[in-house]
Design a protein around this motif. Sequence first.
Motif, PDB file in Angstrom:
ATOM      1  N   ASP A  40     -41.854  -2.432 -78.641  1.00 35.97           N
ATOM      2  CA  ASP A  40     -40.485  -2.801 -79.013  1.00 35.97           C
ATOM      3  C   ASP A  40     -40.294  -2.926 -80.519  1.00 35.97           C
ATOM      4  OD1 ASP A  40     -39.638  -2.825 -76.393  1.00 35.97           O
ATOM      5  OD2 ASP A  40     -40.008  -4.962 -76.095  1.00 35.97           O
TER       6      ASP A  40
ATOM      7  N   ILE B  56     -34.212   6.047 -76.543  1.00 35.66           N
ATOM      8  CA  ILE B  56     -33.606   4.710 -76.423  1.00 35.66           C
ATOM      9  C   ILE B  56     -32.256   4.805 -75.721  1.00 35.66           C
ATOM     10  CG2 ILE B  56     -32.619   2.787 -77.733  1.00 35.66           C
ATOM     11  CD1 ILE B  56     -34.778   3.348 -79.880  1.00 35.66           C
TER      12      ILE B  56
ATOM     13  N   LEU C  67     -39.553   0.512 -81.850  1.00 32.16           N
ATOM     14  CA  LEU C  67     -38.198   0.917 -81.472  1.00 32.16           C
ATOM     15  C   LEU C  67     -37.160   0.193 -82.317  1.00 32.16           C
ATOM     16  CD1 LEU C  67     -38.511   0.982 -77.576  1.00 32.16           C
ATOM     17  CD2 LEU C  67     -38.702   2.887 -79.168  1.00 32.16           C
TER      18      LEU C  67
ATOM     19  N   GLU D  58     -31.245   2.979 -72.152  1.00 32.16           N
ATOM     20  CA  GLU D  58     -30.134   2.030 -72.019  1.00 32.16           C
ATOM     21  C   GLU D  58     -29.134   2.487 -70.970  1.00 32.16           C
ATOM     22  OE1 GLU D  58     -30.139  -0.958 -73.498  1.00 32.16           O
ATOM     23  OE2 GLU D  58     -32.116  -0.282 -74.159  1.00 32.16           O
TER      24      GLU D  58
END
Length: 483
Positions: A386, A360, A389, A364
Amino acid sequence: MNLPMVLRSLGILLICEALLMVPSLAVSIIYEGYDVFPFVYTIALLGATGSAGLSIKPKKKNIYPRDGFAIVAFGWILISFFGSLPFIFSGVIPSFVDAFFETSSGFTTTGASILTSVEGLPEGIMFWRSFTHWVGGMGVLVLTLAILPLVGANTVQIMKAESPGPNPGKLVPKVRQTAKILYIIYFVVTIVEIILLLFGGMSFLDACIHAFGTVGTGGFSNKNLSVGAYNSVYIEVVISVFMIICGANFTLYYQALKDGIKSIFKDEEFRLYIGVVTASILLITFNIHGTIYKSIWESLRHSSFQVASIITTTGYASTNFDLWPTFSKIILFMLMFIGGCAGSTAGAIKNIRILMLFKIMKRELLKIIHPRAVYVLKFGGKVVDDDTLSEVLVYFFMYMMIFAAAVLIISLEGKDFATTVSSIAATLGNIGPGFGMVGPIGNFSEMTNISKLVLSMCMIIGRIEIYPILLMLFPSFWKKVNI
């Protein structure tokens, strides 16, 4: 919520605990200990209470997600309560708070103790104390599903609630069959370790106790100096290897039987797990060589054992690692948060979540460089949705918030920083020993009753991965809904 089915399931669980206490009763009878009747009384109470729950006849036999979480939350508290009774009835631990702490530590495979000396305990109590590790390692409810089926119930909700990791699933279509497969593997690994420890000169009782603590990644020993009391390289190597084995996902071993040993190393989480273990051993070995131990092999011996013990959240000790340099202790402290793999008997955050957090973070950062690009996060060759996550991020946040809140509460005792912080890391992560007063040669006996109850709840919360206990605190969880 299907309350009758929840109560019936809890009744079955207590009957299961009564049956699991029989081997300890047998040991106490064989050794003619004064703990025979305490086990008899406890088994009778468990049988009566469990039968009362079993007598409930629910109109609907379905178990919904909320029911599964309720069964797990109340189930773990109940088994810890009843499991503490032999300690109280025998007088080994007369205080209920202390007995509850010891039993919670056993079932949650934490290995933290309030006992200042264990070598004088009756053999039946000693066996029960370590057997709780083996029972709690794979999951008490999973064991219940394996041997006492809930006919007609959607029992996958119980398995998901007891091990709510990011990748819950079944090896085969039927949940009960999955539970059986896991426990067959679990049982075989235990038997093999017992045999190997017997070759190392342990008595049969000692071998059983240490195998339960290893395979369940618990860490209770019947020696005051833990595994270090044997001063045997062979025993330390055997236990180290089995700690590493049991810190990995047990489903990988089932896959290895079907697809070959190479399939294990295709798993991303397992590769990270082995990588962290290897790097930690090497770093600590070079740090303690020349300062703590003169021989490189002696340094490697103790660093490998303690790394295996801490990352798998077992908690056995071969030496007093609290005397090691700060660099080595910081590495061990970090391992307390990482823990083992999902689907193992180990605790803490788990490698799969750590791996996903790194993925993650990478995604990002890449988004900042290329804001219009679409980055898909994959794990094991499959796209991670998602929701998964988000669950990983929320779990990490909750884990750290509970850690911080518990540290603040325990800090009111006025203990030193190392003791305060590591006591929470060691109980929430189900490790056992920490640093300072709760280090490998210390224990939790000097904590106040309030702190012991907080630490007991930390152990249970950490073992069932937060959600079941926290959900109980929401009023909306108890509201009746049409289903």
